[in-house]
Design a protein around this motif. Structure first.
Motif, mmCIF file in Angstrom:
data_model
loop_
_atom_site.group_PDB
_atom_site.id
_atom_site.type_symbol
_atom_site.label_atom_id
_atom_site.label_comp_id
_atom_site.label_asym_id
_atom_site.label_seq_id
_atom_site.Cartn_x
_atom_site.Cartn_y
_atom_site.Cartn_z
ATOM 1 N N GLY B 35 41.046 43.549 36.326
ATOM 2 C CA GLY B 35 40.173 42.446 35.944
ATOM 3 C C GLY B 35 40.024 41.481 37.108
ATOM 4 N N PRO B 36 39.023 40.594 37.043
ATOM 5 C CA PRO B 36 38.777 39.663 38.152
ATOM 6 C C PRO B 36 39.971 38.748 38.440
ATOM 7 N N GLY B 37 40.679 38.327 37.390
ATOM 8 C CA GLY B 37 41.831 37.441 37.593
ATOM 9 C C GLY B 37 42.925 38.118 38.399
ATOM 10 N N LEU B 39 42.583 40.893 40.224
ATOM 11 C CA LEU B 39 42.059 41.356 41.512
ATOM 12 C C LEU B 39 42.087 40.235 42.552
#
Lengths: 147, 95
Positions: B35-37, B39
């Motif tokens: 997920g973006p968090g 990553l």
């Protein structure tokens, strides 16, 4: 549910450095609970480790005009704890007040309870003794339950 | 090094990539979609450690590339992993 709204709660420097990239990544797929949890984890991580973004900001090409000014912001333990406390309050307050349930349309919160009517002392007649006995949950309780 | 860090270094080992390309590459090689968090938390740590560096952004997408010290760190991690997998395979064979 717009997960990009959560980006507003990231530290300013983090948003300056990675905000656009994260928003771009969020736009590539539909929002989900899993993504929201991941973003919340990242959010807490960003507040706990604001120093991580300093070197990244300094190293980014064509970005970082404000980095020197921003670096003067407090990054000490107290400031960190304050940020975490604010974040925790931000997340927990709606939960504690039942706002989450309200917005989901299935609030479990009960309305303010009406005060119970005051029960005055109840007496039952002890026919054998020919006297009135107080109906309490004690010695004479059997008179009330089995009069 | 975290597993996310190792996956990102591996993804950047052949060519520079931006976040979305890294995410897709990791999903194709490990079946795990970061997920973006996670990553960007890992990217920030790798940048701080100077294992990767940001290149000039192309719109909202900024590519990252592996640095020389990042390549060394990846080689060290892989060597350690190789020892673990060799040991695990040998011990499993004895069962």
């Amino acid at each position: 549910m717009k997960l990009a709204l959560l980006l507003r709660f990231y530290p300013a420097r983090w948003r300056q450095r990675y905000g656009e990239e994260i928003a771009d990544l969020l736009a590539t797929e539909p929002p989900s609970v899993r993504r929201a949890v991941d973003l919340l984890r990242g959010l807490i991580d960003a507040h706990l480790h604001p120093e991580l973004v300093d070197s990244a900001l300094a190293a980014v090409p064509a970005a970082g005009e404000r980095s020197a000014e921003m670096r003067t912001h407090a990054t000490g333990t107290v400031a960190r704890l304050a940020r975490v406390a604010m974040l925790t309050a931000l997340i927990l307050t709606p939960v504690a007040t039942g706002a989450v349930g309200y917005y989901l349309g299935r609030s479990q919160g009960s309305p303010v309870a009406e005060p119970r009517p005051r029960v005055e002392a109840v007496y039952v007649l002890d026919e054998r003794a020919g006297v009135w006995r107080p109906c309490t949950n004690g010695t004479f309780w059997h008179f009330c339950s089995n009069p | 090094m975290s597993s996310e860090g190792l996956l990102i270094l591996t993804s950047l080992a052949d060519a520079p990539k931006h976040g979305y390309a890294i995410q897709l590459d990791i999903a194709s090689m490990s079946g795990r979609r970061l997920g973006p968090g996670s990553l960007y938390g890992a990217i920030a740590r790798l940048e701080t450690a100077k294992y990767i560096e940001a290149l000039k952004a192309d719109g909202p997408r900024r590519p990252y590339r592996l640095t020389a010290s990042g390549a060394t760190a990846l080689a060290v991690e892989l060597d350690a992993l190789r020892k673990v997998t060799t040991t695990a395979a040998r011990r499993l064979a004895l069962r």
